[in-house]
Write an enzyme that holds these catalytic residues in place. Structure first.
Site, PDB file in Angstrom:
ATOM      1  N   PRO A 294      61.569  74.956  23.048  1.00 57.73           N
ATOM      2  CA  PRO A 294      61.957  76.373  23.145  1.00 57.73           C
ATOM      3  C   PRO A 294      60.860  77.333  22.694  1.00 57.73           C
ATOM      4  O   PRO A 294      60.671  78.393  23.308  1.00 57.73           O
ATOM      5  CB  PRO A 294      63.197  76.453  22.248  1.00 57.73           C
ATOM      6  CG  PRO A 294      63.813  75.102  22.362  1.00 57.73           C
ATOM      7  CD  PRO A 294      62.633  74.156  22.416  1.00 57.73           C
TER       8      PRO A 294
ATOM      9  N   TYR B  57      63.233  63.557  21.038  1.00 58.99           N
ATOM     10  CA  TYR B  57      64.038  64.546  20.323  1.00 58.99           C
ATOM     11  C   TYR B  57      63.147  65.594  19.658  1.00 58.99           C
ATOM     12  O   TYR B  57      63.518  66.773  19.593  1.00 58.99           O
ATOM     13  CB  TYR B  57      64.927  63.835  19.299  1.00 58.99           C
ATOM     14  CG  TYR B  57      65.831  62.830  19.956  1.00 58.99           C
ATOM     15  CD1 TYR B  57      66.975  63.242  20.640  1.00 58.99           C
ATOM     16  CD2 TYR B  57      65.511  61.475  19.959  1.00 58.99           C
ATOM     17  CE1 TYR B  57      67.791  62.328  21.284  1.00 58.99           C
ATOM     18  CE2 TYR B  57      66.324  60.553  20.602  1.00 58.99           C
ATOM     19  CZ  TYR B  57      67.457  60.981  21.262  1.00 58.99           C
ATOM     20  OH  TYR B  57      68.258  60.080  21.913  1.00 58.99           O
TER      21      TYR B  57
ATOM     22  N   HIS C 112      45.943  97.670  44.964  1.00 62.78           N
ATOM     23  CA  HIS C 112      44.478  97.798  44.890  1.00 62.78           C
ATOM     24  C   HIS C 112      43.828  97.731  46.275  1.00 62.78           C
ATOM     25  O   HIS C 112      42.634  98.030  46.406  1.00 62.78           O
ATOM     26  CB  HIS C 112      43.880  96.682  44.027  1.00 62.78           C
ATOM     27  CG  HIS C 112      43.873  96.966  42.558  1.00 62.78           C
ATOM     28  ND1 HIS C 112      45.010  96.958  41.789  1.00 62.78           N
ATOM     29  CD2 HIS C 112      42.842  97.247  41.708  1.00 62.78           C
ATOM     30  CE1 HIS C 112      44.694  97.217  40.525  1.00 62.78           C
ATOM     31  NE2 HIS C 112      43.392  97.404  40.452  1.00 62.78           N
TER      32      HIS C 112
ATOM     33  N   ILE D  33      48.040  68.546  23.249  1.00 58.84           N
ATOM     34  CA  ILE D  33      49.204  67.668  23.344  1.00 58.84           C
ATOM     35  C   ILE D  33      49.240  67.078  24.742  1.00 58.84           C
ATOM     36  O   ILE D  33      49.060  67.792  25.728  1.00 58.84           O
ATOM     37  CB  ILE D  33      50.517  68.405  23.000  1.00 58.84           C
ATOM     38  CG1 ILE D  33      51.689  67.427  22.988  1.00 58.84           C
ATOM     39  CG2 ILE D  33      50.773  69.589  23.914  1.00 58.84           C
ATOM     40  CD1 ILE D  33      52.935  67.960  22.313  1.00 58.84           C
TER      41      ILE D  33
ATOM     42  N   GLY E 204      55.768  64.800  35.253  1.00 56.25           N
ATOM     43  CA  GLY E 204      55.504  66.163  34.802  1.00 56.25           C
ATOM     44  C   GLY E 204      56.682  66.684  34.008  1.00 56.25           C
ATOM     45  O   GLY E 204      56.828  66.400  32.828  1.00 56.25           O
TER      46      GLY E 204
ATOM     47  N   GLU F  76      57.626  76.806  22.889  1.00 50.40           N
ATOM     48  CA  GLU F  76      56.619  76.812  23.950  1.00 50.40           C
ATOM     49  C   GLU F  76      57.057  77.714  25.096  1.00 50.40           C
ATOM     50  O   GLU F  76      56.251  78.468  25.655  1.00 50.40           O
ATOM     51  CB  GLU F  76      56.388  75.390  24.461  1.00 50.40           C
ATOM     52  CG  GLU F  76      55.378  75.313  25.598  1.00 50.40           C
ATOM     53  CD  GLU F  76      55.084  73.892  26.051  1.00 50.40           C
ATOM     54  OE1 GLU F  76      54.386  73.743  27.073  1.00 50.40           O
ATOM     55  OE2 GLU F  76      55.546  72.934  25.389  1.00 50.40           O
TER      56      GLU F  76
ATOM     57  N   GLY G 224      57.427  73.100  31.718  1.00 50.15           N
ATOM     58  CA  GLY G 224      58.665  72.808  32.440  1.00 50.15           C
ATOM     59  C   GLY G 224      58.765  73.765  33.612  1.00 50.15           C
ATOM     60  O   GLY G 224      58.710  74.987  33.429  1.00 50.15           O
TER      61      GLY G 224
ATOM     62  N   GLY H 287      41.939  96.184  49.431  1.00 53.54           N
ATOM     63  CA  GLY H 287      40.895  95.163  49.550  1.00 53.54           C
ATOM     64  C   GLY H 287      40.178  94.875  48.250  1.00 53.54           C
ATOM     65  O   GLY H 287      39.751  93.740  47.993  1.00 53.54           O
TER      66      GLY H 287
ATOM     67  N   THR I 297      52.026  65.344  30.086  1.00 52.85           N
ATOM     68  CA  THR I 297      52.042  65.176  31.535  1.00 52.85           C
ATOM     69  C   THR I 297      51.182  64.002  31.988  1.00 52.85           C
ATOM     70  O   THR I 297      50.075  63.794  31.500  1.00 52.85           O
ATOM     71  CB  THR I 297      51.562  66.465  32.219  1.00 52.85           C
ATOM     72  OG1 THR I 297      52.358  67.563  31.761  1.00 52.85           O
ATOM     73  CG2 THR I 297      51.677  66.362  33.723  1.00 52.85           C
TER      74      THR I 297
END
EC number: 1.3.8.8
Length: 430
Positions: free
Chosen positions: A289, A282, A387, A170, A178, A291, A413, A389, A173
């Site tokens: 939501p 729309y 962890h 899709i 954005g 996503e 978003g 180094g 952007t």
């Protein structure tokens, strides 16, 4: 045979869900076998925990985990160098029944429930392999076609996408737009019964391998607001004027192909319009939501993976004559991390339940995405620190998890936009 059995179990699960009591009732322990929640589980990634799931989900989870262990993890380093996964993997996922799970069987999908879909999100996060763009393809792109497409569009694309033979993307952007979808400049103008599409998109997941792209474009610049003049189009790979730019070199998610897309006088037939003209904004608001819930579930699952990876490390690593896990400051840090992870998991699970019954609102999805993705970055930072180094070395899984986490508060978003959406509901009079 294995794939057919898997599909059958999902269909049985979907059929059962129609006769089961509501999720809130199913979560009670009365009359049902008690399932551990994450705080009490031996490992946060164990199979058979969390009350929102059933034994059928557990069986499915085992098969999904096996798929990632056998078909993804051994090859992921190679795909990171290539900047994309193999097309063969997509078809294997299709044969295994891992694509289009929540799309109705009558449309050519699997016909499973949302929680089965969530299993695939979580198991990918537990594998620490961000290359396969299955969730975007199945749970962001395919719902647009299933929900707003014509009978012909559904029949043409959904079965092929479920089989992994048509990879979806899709394109929202743009270089200058954005989170502000109303700032889109890509446009489509009528030419007889056709449309002429011009513009460019950037940061498009699955963009390089894509066979089908849903493109967000302006179709009415005279509309009373930009939101009233946006439409969605189905653009197929190979169309004249549709150009895929270079694969983008990212900080993380190196095996996930991400590309620039260009549209230069692409002639689209009238049948390429998805849904109604000028209703695209729309449709986007309706689907976002899910996503954001997807991102939230991926984020908290990544937290669970990182925590277990780090717990294993500190229990083995020795310093000052004892394991690092026996140092009090380390124990306190682990306690903080687990508490935050378990609290967030409870909230995300409640959002999954709400969405399963079509009751998840935009603000709740935004809260989940914002909170879980911020926590993912906090957990990643602390786990690298624990962890020492070695956490900075690419050969350690925590290093990859650290850089992969950074994009989560940005895409879908930005988290700043999530706060705007949450605040808007708080101060609204309605």
């Amino acid at each position: 045979m294995a794939a057919r059995l898997l599909l059958r179990s999902l269909r049985v699960l979907s059929a059962r869900s129609a006769t089961l009591p509501p999720p809130s009732a199913r979560c009670s322990h009365s009359g049902a076998e008690a399932r551990l929640e994450t705080p009490s589980a031996k490992k946060l990634t164990d199979i058979g925990i969390r009350r929102i799931f059933s034994s059928e989900h557990d069986i499915f989870r085992e098969s999904v985990r096996k798929f990632f262990q056998e078909e993804v993890i051994p090859y992921h380093e190679e795909w990171e160098k290539a900047g994309e996964v193999s097309r063969e993997l997509w078809e294997k996922a299709g044969k295994q029944g891992l694509l289009g799970i929540n799309i109705a069987e009558k449309h050519g999908g699997i016909g499973g429930d949302l929680l089965s879909t969530a299993v695939t999100w979580e198991e990918q996060a537990y594998s620490n392999c961000t290359g396969p763009g299955f969730s975007l393809h199945s749970d962001i792109v395919m719902p647009y076609i299933a929900n707003y497409g014509t009978k012909e569009q559904i029949e043409q694309f959904i079965p092929q996408m479920t089989a992994g033979k048509c990879i979806g993307a899709i394109a929202m952007t743009e270089p200058g737009a954005g989170s502000d979808l109303q700032g889109v400049r890509t446009n489509a103008k009528r030419s007889g019964s056709d449309w002429i599409l011009n513009g460019s998109k950037v940061f498009i997941t699955n963009g390089w391998l894509s066979d089908l792209v849903i493109v967000v474009a302006v179709t009415n610049r005279e509309a009373r607001s930009p939101a009233h003049g946006i439409s969605l189009f189905l653009v197929e790979n190979g169309m004249k004027g549709f150009i895929k730019g270079k694969k983008l070199h990212k900080m993380g998610m190196k095996a996930q192909d991400t590309a620039e897309l260009f549209f230069e006088d692409v002639r689209l037939p009238a049948s390429a319009l998805l849904g109604e003209e000028n209703k695209g904004f729309y449709y986007l608001m309706q689907e976002l939501p899910q996503e954001r819930l997807l991102i939230a579930d991926l984020a908290i699952s990544a937290c669970e993976f990182m925590f277990e990876e780090t717990r294993n490390y500190v229990r083995q690593r020795k310093a000052f004559g004892k394991t690092v896990a026996h140092i009090q400051t380390v124990q306190h840090k682990l306690a903080e991390l687990k508490t935050n992870i378990c609290v967030t998991r409870a909230f995300v699970d409640s959002c999954l339940q709400l969405h399963e019954t079509k009751r998840l609102d935009s603000a709740s999805a935004s809260m989940a995405k914002y909170w879980a993705s911020e926590l993912q970055n906090t957990v990643a930072y602390q786990c690298v620190q624990l962890h020492g180094g070695w956490g900075y070395m690419w050969e350690y899984p925590i290093a990859k998890a650290y850089v992969d986490a950074r994009v989560q508060p940005i895409y879908g978003g930005t988290n700043e936009i999530m706060k705007e959406l949450i605040a808007r509901q708080i101060v609204s009079d309605s």
